[in-house]
Design an enzyme around this catalytic site. Structure first.
Site, mmCIF file in Angstrom:
data_model
loop_
_atom_site.group_PDB
_atom_site.id
_atom_site.type_symbol
_atom_site.label_atom_id
_atom_site.label_comp_id
_atom_site.label_asym_id
_atom_site.label_seq_id
_atom_site.Cartn_x
_atom_site.Cartn_y
_atom_site.Cartn_z
ATOM 1 N N ASP A 111 0.788 -1.228 0.000
ATOM 2 C CA ASP A 111 0.000 0.000 0.000
ATOM 3 C C ASP A 111 0.816 1.271 0.000
ATOM 4 O OD1 ASP A 111 0.837 -0.046 2.715
ATOM 5 O OD2 ASP A 111 -0.855 1.238 3.200
ATOM 6 N N GLU A 112 2.074 1.186 -0.315
ATOM 7 C CA GLU A 112 2.867 2.416 -0.346
ATOM 8 C C GLU A 112 3.989 2.292 -1.359
ATOM 9 O OE1 GLU A 112 5.345 3.159 3.129
ATOM 10 O OE2 GLU A 112 4.985 1.126 3.794
HETATM 11 MG MG LIG Z 1 -0.464 2.711 4.764
#
Ligand SMILES: [Mg+2]
Length: 434
Positions: A111-112
């Protein structure tokens, strides 16, 4: 200190980090969860919180917290089991969005990612416009998820910045105000400084980044050795030279599991190591890496934690060698007669798979999963059943030199901690069912 509306070619790195990612995906798929304290994880006695929604965080629940503690703090929380496959789907969507703004992205976890925007500044009219664009497009492409953005001259500062205004925020680091931004922050905000290093720094009276800077590099060097001291020193001044597309050992991939019941060394630990080895190998092949350094993490019943690492003569990519090496490292750990509570296997020191290498270390041993076709089938099966997500991260600098063909990277605990990969809160831990 944080400026908000200025084109500046020095602003060339974005760190984009989804907000409470797993929880946000669950809310996206089931809007009835919206606004409620939601915890992703297994609520059993041995479970660990994977992600907490912002509503649950208000009760003091956070990721990596034992589930029992989370239940105590927020009895009304709604619990959901992690759905790795679904998170993987959404992850691919957001990574594609990032690529709309630059071809050079570096995912840190599901998620990054870091975005190198140095070549996109003109096209998109500056870093702020890119940051806004990423936010808007993530929202559109996912059907409503939010992302927090940090914009800065380098990776360390971008990652720091993305965390300053969560959720759904955007923070721009003024290249002329870096020291003002860093100085008041606690030392644990320095990338790679974990709890153990934080404590060691506190012991010598260094609480803030300013303290560290004023203490001088000599003090750090006496306590932590030259390599760590210089890393800390540079980061404390906002200096981070890591680039993009530098396919050097600046990456790691690992898996980790807390067992619902302590296991013992034998068939159960073998099974875990074999599965982990297959997951890691699959990931290495997919992304074109080989690994030179393997790491093992073991936590025994009394919570004592051991880490071991081994540097191989030849970088490898196959599950068999990963498995064998993990097993050997585990065999050498003194478990003190206790059960194993947590086990993790990781690959670090990644090198490009394009580099020619000799056969792997264990080429003379026959291990059934070595055959490439079989491994591929396993990969396929895992993809279909929704393989658990891998944890991955970037280390601050390449690992210290170990003697060629050396056995063990014999480094101090703090050194290990500084080097160890960091990853997003959302993916820090996995808590798979056995
Ligand atoms: Mg995050």
């Amino acid at each position: 200190m944080l400026h908000s509306d200025r084109f500046d070619p020095r602003l060339k790195v974005i760190h984009a980090d989804m907000d409470a990612f797993f929880a946000a995906v669950e809310v996206l798929d089931d809007p009835s969860l919206s606004g409620k304290p939601l915890v992703i994880g297994h609520p059993g006695p041995r479970g660990v919180v994977s992600t907490a929604s912002y509503e649950a965080r208000q009760f003091g629940v956070h990721s990596a917290m034992p589930s029992t503690e989370a239940l105590r703090r927020c009895p009304e929380a709604i619990w959901r089991s992690p759905r790795g496959k679904r998170y993987g789907e959404v992850s691919r969507i957001i990574m594609e969005v990032f690529r709309e703004f630059t071809p050079t992205i570096e995912p840190l976890s599901v998620d990054e990612a870091f975005l190198d925007i140095s070549g996109s500044l003109k096209l998109f009219h500056g870093a702020l416009a890119i940051g806004e664009g990423v936010r808007r497009r993530v929202h559109e492409a996912t059907g409503g998820l939010t992302v927090s953005i940090g914009i800065a001259p380098n990776k360390f500062l971008a990652k720091l910045a993305s965390d300053l205004d969560k959720p759904d925020g955007m923070t721009v680091v003024d290249p002329d105000g870096i020291q003002e931004l860093l100085d008041p922050l606690p030392v644990k905000k320095i990338w790679g400084v974990g709890p153990r290093m934080t404590e060691a720094l506190h012991q010598i009276g260094l609480k803030t980044i300013q303290d560290l800077r004023k203490g001088g590099v000599d003090l750090l060097q006496r306590r932590f050795g030259e390599n760590s001291a210089h890393r800390l020193w540079n980061l404390a001044h906002g200096r981070d030279e890591r680039g993009f597309g530098d396919r050097s050992p600046a990456k790691s991939i690992s898996t980790e599991n807390t067992f619902s019941k302590d296991i013992s060394r034998g068939p159960a630990s073998d099974r875990f190591l074999r599965n982990s080895a297959e997951e890691i190998a699959e990931s290495l092949r997919r992304e074109g890496w080989r690994t030179r350094t393997l790491r093992l993490k073991v936590r025994i019943s009394s919570f004592e934690t051991f880490t071991r690492s081994k540097t191989l003569e030849t970088p490898i990519q196959d599950a068999a060698t990963l498995y064998q090496t993990g097993r050997e490292m585990l065999r050498d750990v003194d478990l003190k007669g206790e059960g194993i509570r947590l086990l993790g296997l990781g690959a670090a020191g990644l090198v490009s798979a394009d580099e020619p290498v000799q056969n792997s270390l264990f080429s003379d041993e026959s291990v059934p999963i070595r055959d490439e076709k079989v491994t591929r089938l396993i990969d396929q099966a895992m993809t279909e059943t929704g393989s658990p997500l891998l944890k991955r991260g970037s280390v601050v600098t390449p690992p210290p030199e170990t003697s060629r063909g050396g056995r063990r990277a014999a480094t101090a605990d703090e050194e290990e901690e500084l080097r160890r990969s960091t990853s997003s809160e959302d993916s820090q831990r996995k808590d798979r069912k056995p």
